[in-house]
Design a protein around this motif. Structure first.
Motif, PDB file in Angstrom:
ATOM      1  N   GLY A 284       0.849  -1.197   0.000  1.00 38.82           N
ATOM      2  CA  GLY A 284       0.000   0.000   0.000  1.00 38.82           C
ATOM      3  C   GLY A 284       0.871   1.228   0.000  1.00 38.82           C
ATOM      4  O   GLY A 284       2.081   1.147  -0.177  1.00 38.82           O
ATOM      5  N   GLY A 285       0.266   2.393   0.216  1.00 39.34           N
ATOM      6  CA  GLY A 285       1.049   3.637   0.311  1.00 39.34           C
ATOM      7  C   GLY A 285       1.382   4.248  -1.036  1.00 39.34           C
ATOM      8  O   GLY A 285       1.557   5.448  -1.155  1.00 39.34           O
ATOM      9  N   MET A 286       1.512   3.433  -2.054  1.00 44.20           N
ATOM     10  CA  MET A 286       1.761   3.884  -3.433  1.00 44.20           C
ATOM     11  C   MET A 286       1.416   2.696  -4.325  1.00 44.20           C
ATOM     12  O   MET A 286       1.212   1.586  -3.835  1.00 44.20           O
ATOM     13  N   ALA A 287       1.371   2.913  -5.632  1.00 39.14           N
ATOM     14  CA  ALA A 287       0.996   1.824  -6.540  1.00 39.14           C
ATOM     15  C   ALA A 287       2.013   0.692  -6.483  1.00 39.14           C
ATOM     16  O   ALA A 287       3.214   0.924  -6.477  1.00 39.14           O
ATOM     17  N   VAL A 288       1.507  -0.540  -6.438  1.00 45.56           N
ATOM     18  CA  VAL A 288       2.376  -1.717  -6.571  1.00 45.56           C
ATOM     19  C   VAL A 288       2.557  -1.948  -8.068  1.00 45.56           C
ATOM     20  O   VAL A 288       1.585  -1.984  -8.822  1.00 45.56           O
ATOM     21  N   GLN A 289       3.816  -2.071  -8.501  1.00 45.04           N
ATOM     22  CA  GLN A 289       4.071  -2.245  -9.933  1.00 45.04           C
ATOM     23  C   GLN A 289       4.031  -3.722 -10.320  1.00 45.04           C
ATOM     24  O   GLN A 289       4.498  -4.583  -9.572  1.00 45.04           O
ATOM     25  N   ARG A 290       3.490  -3.993 -11.496  1.00 48.06           N
ATOM     26  CA  ARG A 290       3.334  -5.366 -11.966  1.00 48.06           C
ATOM     27  C   ARG A 290       4.659  -6.132 -11.946  1.00 48.06           C
ATOM     28  O   ARG A 290       4.718  -7.277 -11.491  1.00 48.06           O
ATOM     29  N   ALA A 291       5.737  -5.502 -12.426  1.00 51.15           N
ATOM     30  CA  ALA A 291       7.029  -6.197 -12.499  1.00 51.15           C
ATOM     31  C   ALA A 291       7.490  -6.628 -11.103  1.00 51.15           C
ATOM     32  O   ALA A 291       8.028  -7.726 -10.919  1.00 51.15           O
ATOM     33  N   VAL A 292       7.264  -5.752 -10.118  1.00 48.92           N
ATOM     34  CA  VAL A 292       7.663  -6.060  -8.737  1.00 48.92           C
ATOM     35  C   VAL A 292       6.793  -7.180  -8.173  1.00 48.92           C
ATOM     36  O   VAL A 292       7.281  -8.132  -7.564  1.00 48.92           O
ATOM     37  N   ALA A 293       5.465  -7.073  -8.412  1.00 49.87           N
ATOM     38  CA  ALA A 293       4.531  -8.083  -7.886  1.00 49.87           C
ATOM     39  C   ALA A 293       4.814  -9.460  -8.477  1.00 49.87           C
ATOM     40  O   ALA A 293       4.796 -10.479  -7.773  1.00 49.87           O
ATOM     41  N   GLU A 294       5.105  -9.488  -9.775  1.00 48.02           N
ATOM     42  CA  GLU A 294       5.357 -10.783 -10.422  1.00 48.02           C
ATOM     43  C   GLU A 294       6.653 -11.410  -9.926  1.00 48.02           C
ATOM     44  O   GLU A 294       6.741 -12.613  -9.694  1.00 48.02           O
ATOM     45  N   ARG A 295       7.661 -10.567  -9.725  1.00 45.32           N
ATOM     46  CA  ARG A 295       8.933 -11.092  -9.202  1.00 45.32           C
ATOM     47  C   ARG A 295       8.770 -11.569  -7.757  1.00 45.32           C
ATOM     48  O   ARG A 295       9.343 -12.575  -7.334  1.00 45.32           O
ATOM     49  N   TRP A 296       7.975 -10.817  -6.978  1.00 49.14           N
ATOM     50  CA  TRP A 296       7.725 -11.173  -5.571  1.00 49.14           C
ATOM     51  C   TRP A 296       7.097 -12.566  -5.485  1.00 49.14           C
ATOM     52  O   TRP A 296       7.505 -13.404  -4.690  1.00 49.14           O
ATOM     53  N   LYS A 297       6.112 -12.793  -6.345  1.00 51.71           N
ATOM     54  CA  LYS A 297       5.421 -14.087  -6.358  1.00 51.71           C
ATOM     55  C   LYS A 297       6.403 -15.212  -6.716  1.00 51.71           C
ATOM     56  O   LYS A 297       6.404 -16.295  -6.121  1.00 51.71           O
ATOM     57  N   LYS A 298       7.261 -14.927  -7.684  1.00 47.93           N
ATOM     58  CA  LYS A 298       8.236 -15.922  -8.149  1.00 47.93           C
ATOM     59  C   LYS A 298       9.225 -16.292  -7.041  1.00 47.93           C
ATOM     60  O   LYS A 298       9.544 -17.460  -6.826  1.00 47.93           O
ATOM     61  N   VAL A 299       9.693 -15.270  -6.317  1.00 42.91           N
ATOM     62  CA  VAL A 299      10.719 -15.495  -5.288  1.00 42.91           C
ATOM     63  C   VAL A 299      10.123 -16.078  -4.000  1.00 42.91           C
ATOM     64  O   VAL A 299      10.688 -16.991  -3.402  1.00 42.91           O
ATOM     65  N   THR A 300       8.982 -15.543  -3.559  1.00 45.46           N
ATOM     66  CA  THR A 300       8.436 -15.941  -2.243  1.00 45.46           C
ATOM     67  C   THR A 300       7.339 -16.996  -2.339  1.00 45.46           C
ATOM     68  O   THR A 300       7.014 -17.651  -1.351  1.00 45.46           O
ATOM     69  N   GLY A 301       6.726 -17.102  -3.521  1.00 42.96           N
ATOM     70  CA  GLY A 301       5.597 -18.020  -3.670  1.00 42.96           C
ATOM     71  C   GLY A 301       4.280 -17.432  -3.184  1.00 42.96           C
ATOM     72  O   GLY A 301       3.246 -18.086  -3.197  1.00 42.96           O
ATOM     73  N   VAL A 302       4.320 -16.160  -2.744  1.00 40.14           N
ATOM     74  CA  VAL A 302       3.114 -15.529  -2.175  1.00 40.14           C
ATOM     75  C   VAL A 302       2.698 -14.349  -3.056  1.00 40.14           C
ATOM     76  O   VAL A 302       3.538 -13.560  -3.482  1.00 40.14           O
ATOM     77  N   THR A 303       1.388 -14.228  -3.298  1.00 37.52           N
ATOM     78  CA  THR A 303       0.875 -13.104  -4.087  1.00 37.52           C
ATOM     79  C   THR A 303       1.040 -11.806  -3.292  1.00 37.52           C
ATOM     80  O   THR A 303       0.742 -11.765  -2.098  1.00 37.52           O
ATOM     81  N   LEU A 304       1.534 -10.786  -3.963  1.00 35.84           N
ATOM     82  CA  LEU A 304       1.642  -9.462  -3.338  1.00 35.84           C
ATOM     83  C   LEU A 304       0.300  -8.758  -3.558  1.00 35.84           C
ATOM     84  O   LEU A 304      -0.022  -8.348  -4.666  1.00 35.84           O
ATOM     85  N   SER A 305      -0.515  -8.687  -2.487  1.00 39.74           N
ATOM     86  CA  SER A 305      -1.858  -8.102  -2.594  1.00 39.74           C
ATOM     87  C   SER A 305      -1.780  -6.598  -2.427  1.00 39.74           C
ATOM     88  O   SER A 305      -1.201  -6.116  -1.457  1.00 39.74           O
TER      89      SER A 305
END
Length: 561
Positions: free
Chosen positions: A335-356
């Motif tokens: 939150g606090g600012m827009a979550v960027q798609r590239a960051v969210a997709e990488r987050w999911k790949k590395v942690t296995g958890v969706t960045l909501s």
């Protein structure tokens, strides 16, 4: 469901349409329940020292005893807290809330000018300050109402010898504690000792009492204090809890608290919601030290983490992060600012958890919309309006627009502030007589009730009469593998009024302007393509890591002039 609230049809199972804001009289009532229920559970941890709910209860009661018994502060008096994420913060916070005092959360990075304004404007009678920032306070005090100063060092509650070593290193080795002279100041530890001899008075704190003066809007001139009542805060805790409750285990959660607790997102989501759930807040004092942050994360099997896009991006780009144990992690909330798609997709790949992604404002305590935690992957939306919240998209004239049309996002609900402190003129600009708040954000809603932020009103770039939204430009440019961070702003242009300029921090040092321009040609129609690209080592950011487009715009204006 009615057409008025299409989102209710898309709530995950078990989430209610409404919360009962009357189930607690005040934030203090929520705290009392947590102290009793989770007495022996760990509550807050920092630098290896962990305090249980029982210890936080006793220490915050002692602090309240000092404030009322010795300083004679009474319900409604303002107290400023100028601390980063250290154990003293929840003790001071909870002690003040139990007395019905109004907390003025103060950013430790404030300049003398900013601090002086906040202290004068709020009329704070007391302040708790970290030694590192006491010199700034010393220069800000004259002309304010502050009568009492309580000082503390980062290591003061860590225990001996570690705490003493931390304080010594910060002062004498790293030299981050400038000399100050506040002769009447009392040390935090002494305040706790003295407060123990004063019983905690019985104070009737109700929904209408102001719990926080949360300052905001410094970007548009003078910072204003949003009055957040106990009702606002209780409502938002219950709303957030209704949303995440099904996926959390009471008494078992460990949340990483890296965003400062003086910021409304971290204050409510981490400090209050997870306290009600009996969770452990694992405090990160300096998240800007990314290697140190990753080292802290390696020591604990955390279950939840909140942050802003730049924090998630920073972690992903820090060596060792991808080797951490994510087996217990189930909640990542941006939150606090827009979550960027590239960051969210990488987050999911590395942690296995969706960045909501979630969305909120200081003026809404803060949560308004959150994505369902059942979301499989990033969807570009800020989610659905949370229980007891109405959201509408309005035209410039203040009339509701049909589904799918772009306009100003407006919010109605029990979490909407009472108004701005002593600023009826500013309050009238954003809050109408029916309690609807104009957010200043440009958005659209789809037929399922999902809301998409297009941009901030004032950040929009106008190229030859076409609206260009910086979020979209940044989102796409971030997808280039050579880019670490990007900010897009409009700069004056004699042909088209404005054109797009991007400021880029490279991930790949070999990335050139030509390569990036070619990438933009492939991905953007003509008027959206950045005309200018400037490479930088870093981008200006707020204390919580939000990129300051305004500063970049001002630099460009100064250059043009």
């Amino acid at each position: 469901m009615s057409k008025e609230r299409p989102w209710l049809d898309h709530y995950p199972d078990g989430i209610p349409a409404e919360i009962d804001v009357n189930s607690y009289r005040s934030v203090a009532a929520v705290l009392d329940e947590a102290f009793k229920r989770f007495r022996d559970r760990p509550a807050f941890s920092n630098f290896g020292r962990t305090l249980t709910y029982g210890q936080i209860d006793e220490m915050s009661a002692a602090f309240a005893g000092y404030l009322s018994g010795e300083l004679k502060l009474v319900k409604g008096d303002r107290i400023a807290i100028m601390l980063p994420n250290v154990l003293q913060y929840p003790i001071a916070l909870f002690g003040a809330l139990r007395l019905g005092l109004t907390i003025v959360n103060t950013n430790p990075m404030y300049t003398v000018r900013e601090l002086k304004h906040q202290l004068e404007d709020s009329g704070a009678k007391a302040i708790v300050v970290l030694d590192n920032f006491a010199a700034t306070l010393q220069q800000s005090l004259s002309g304010t109402h502050v009568e009492h100063v309580i000082t503390t060092g980062i290591g003061d509650l860590i225990g001996f010898p570690k705490g003493a070593i931390i304080n010594f290193v910060l002062k004498h080795v790293k030299k981050v504690v400038p000399a100050f002279s506040l002769p009447k100041a009392v040390r935090f530890g002494d305040a706790l000792s003295r407060g123990k001899s004063h019983p905690l008075p019985t104070v009737d704190v109700t929904h209408d009492d102001v719990a926080f003066l949360q300052y905001t809007g410094g970007t548009t001139g003078v910072a204003k204090g949003a009055m957040l009542t106990h009702r606002n805060m209780v409502a938002n805790m219950l709303q957030a809890d209704a949303w995440i409750g099904a996926s959390t285990t009471v008494g078992e959660e460990i949340i990483i608290t890296a965003l400062p607790l003086y910021h409304i997102f971290s204050l409510t989501a981490n400090g209050l919601v997870f306290t009600r759930l009996g969770g452990l807040n694992y405090l990160i004092t300096n998240p800007r030290d990314m290697p140190g942050f990753v080292k802290e994360l390696s020591k604990v099997k955390f279950t939840a983490l909140t942050g802003v896009n730049t924090l998630f991006n920073g972690l992903l780009n820090t060596p060792g992060f991808d080797k951490l144990d994510f087996s217990k992690l189930h909640l990542s909330l941006g939150g606090g600012m827009a979550v960027q798609r590239a960051v969210a997709e990488r987050w999911k790949k590395v942690t296995g958890v969706t960045l909501s992604e979630a969305y909120g404002l200081t003026e809404t305590s803060p949560a308004v919309c959150i994505n369902p935690l059942t979301l499989i992957e990033y969807n570009g939306s800020i989610g659905l309006p949370i229980p007891s919240t109405d959201v509408a998209i309005w035209s410039e004239e203040g009339t509701p627009l049909p589904i799918g049309e772009v306009g100003e996002l407006c919010v109605h609900g029990p979490q909407v502030m009472k108004g701005y402190w002593n600023r009826p003129d500013e309050t009238a600009k954003v809050l109408d007589e029916n309690g609807w708040l104009r957010t200043g954000d440009i958005a659209r809603m789809d037929e399922n009730g999902y809301v998409y932020i297009v941009d901030r009103k004032k950040d929009m770039i106008l190229v030859s009469g076409f609206n260009v939204y910086p979020n979209e430009i940044e989102d796409v440019v971030m997808q280039h593998p050579g880019v670490a961070e990007v900010a897009a702003v409009g700069v004056a242009d004699e042909h088209s009024g404005e054109v797009v300029k991007i400021f880029v921090v490279r991930k790949d040092p070999a990335l050139t302007e030509e390569v990036l321009k070619a990438f933009c040609r492939e991905n953007f129609t003509g008027y959206k393509r950045p005309k200018y690209i400037e490479f930088r080592d870093s981008l200006p950011k707020t204390n919580v890591g939000k990129i300051l487009r305004r500063e970049l715009r001002n630099e460009e204006k100064a250059k043009a002039a």
